[in-house]
Every structure is written in structure tokens, then in C-alpha cells.
Design an enzyme around this catalytic site. Structure first.
Site, PDB file in Angstrom:
ATOM      1  N   ARG A 104       1.553 -18.139 -27.280  1.00 25.96           N
ATOM      2  CA  ARG A 104       1.922 -18.972 -28.778  1.00 25.96           C
ATOM      3  C   ARG A 104       3.157 -18.814 -29.210  1.00 25.96           C
ATOM      4  NH1 ARG A 104       2.192 -21.478 -32.986  1.00 25.96           N
ATOM      5  NH2 ARG A 104       0.773 -21.723 -34.649  1.00 25.96           N
ATOM      6  N   GLU A 153      -1.259 -30.572 -35.129  1.00 25.96           N
ATOM      7  CA  GLU A 153      -2.506 -30.734 -34.297  1.00 25.96           C
ATOM      8  C   GLU A 153      -2.271 -32.047 -33.666  1.00 25.96           C
ATOM      9  OE1 GLU A 153      -4.371 -27.913 -33.738  1.00 25.96           O
ATOM     10  OE2 GLU A 153      -3.135 -26.996 -35.106  1.00 25.96           O
ATOM     11  N   ARG A 157      -3.746 -14.421 -27.593  1.00 30.01           N
ATOM     12  CA  ARG A 157      -2.626 -14.848 -27.044  1.00 30.01           C
ATOM     13  C   ARG A 157      -1.584 -14.125 -27.186  1.00 30.01           C
ATOM     14  NH1 ARG A 157      -3.396 -20.366 -30.672  1.00 30.01           N
ATOM     15  NH2 ARG A 157      -3.297 -18.840 -31.885  1.00 30.01           N
TER      16      ARG A 157
END
Length: 180
Positions: free
Chosen positions: A62, A70, A106
Site C-alpha cells: 500500500r 476506487e 499490507r
């Protein structure tokens, strides 16, 4: 003749900004070794998340301090495709400067690629400067150089690049909250 961007009272050319980004990369490393990985084919999900591998190690990454639209949002597919094009300039090799793990496990990181000519692209700030991601101030406190993201976003806004040219756009964090 190179373009000149004015931020406040300071004129800054993209080339000079690139030097500042490279300094930020060096500072981000903070004496740590940059970890080199290969980007897995088809693993760039959106403009701020991807998977990489090195040997039998695989990481979901990330981007530190950024948030891209998105996929379902206006600009989401463009952000993903833009990131793919930037990563391709490094022939799939990607430098990862890990910072922390997020609540989903992540690796949050500063990322960069090196072009065949030896120039570097700091992916975090490049995505913001190109208007394909926002500076995510809420989560940039752990980033080594959040001021680089602030400057990149100022440049994108002034240029009306990417998301800044989309009327009535919604920040991704507000979009996610509204669509839970």
C-alpha cells in the site's frame, strides 16, 4: 523551454522537484537497504495497491500517504492504468522502502522504479503530481517526507491534472465511507 510551476512565492520546475523527490527517497531509506522486487503480472489493483514478489516472498503493498480513486469512481480505472504505465518504465522491477504494516497486513511503503536511462520515478509522489492519487494527510504522518506529497498535490491542483479536472469528484476515503 521547461514549464515552471509556482507554489506560493517559490517557483519550482518539474526537474527541481524531481531532485527533491530523489532526496526524499534517500531520506526515506534512512540508511536502510531498499528492497527490490518484481511486480506480479495483473497485480496492480488500483492506483495505490499492488503485489510484488522476490523469490518465494510475496508482499501486498500500500502506497504511503496516498489514496487513489476506487475503481468504481471516476478516474479509478485511469489511476490504475497510469500506475501500470509508470511501473512498466522500470521493466517490472520496483524498489520498496518499507515503512510499516497497516491494519490489513499490507506493507505500507515508499515505492520507486528506475528507468533504463537511470532516472528514478518516486511512484507515491508521481501519482499525486499526475492527479491520479490524493495526498492522504490522515495517513501520511509515518511517511518519511510527507511534504513532498503536499507539494505534488499543489502542482496537480494548479495543473488541474487527473482527479482535479473531474467535476464534483469525491475523495476516495469519503466514497468508501458512504458506500460501506
Amino acid at each position: 523551454m521547461p514549464a515552471v510551476i509556482v507554489i506560493g512565492l517559490v517557483a519550482i520546475s518539474p526537474k527541481l522537484f524531481s531532485k527533491q523527490i530523489n532526496a526524499a527517497i534517500d531520506a526515506a531509506a534512512g540508511g536502510q537497504n531498499t528492497e527490490w522486487y518484481r511486480v506480479l503480472e495483473g497485480s496492480i489493483y488500483d492506483g495505490d495497491t499492488l503485489r510484488v514478489e522476490r523469490g518465494d516472498q510475496e508482499l501486498k503493498i500500500r502506497f504511503c500517504g496516498t489514496d487513489s480513486p476506487e475503481i468504481e469512481q471516476p478516474g479509478g480505472i485511469e489511476a490504475r492504468d497510469h500506475l501500470r504505465s509508470l511501473v512498466a518504465q522500470g521493466d517490472g522491477a520496483i524498489g520498496v522502502v518499507p515503512i510499516e504494516k497497516d491494519r490489513y497486513g499490507r506493507t505500507v511503503a515508499d515505492l520507486f522504479v528506475i528507468r533504463p536511462d537511470g532516472s528514478e520515478i518516486h511512484l507515491n509522489s508521481q501519482m499525486v503530481m499526475d492527479g491520479m492519487a490524493y495526498h492522504y494527510k490522515k495517513y501520511s504522518g509515518s511517511c518519511p517526507q510527507p511534504d513532498v506529497l503536499v507539494r505534488a498535490e499543489e502542482i496537480a491542483k494548479e495543473r488541474l491534472a487527473g482527479v482535479w479536472a473531474i467535476p464534483n469528484t469525491q475523495y476516495p476515503w469519503n466514497y468508501r465511507k458512504k458506500n460501506r
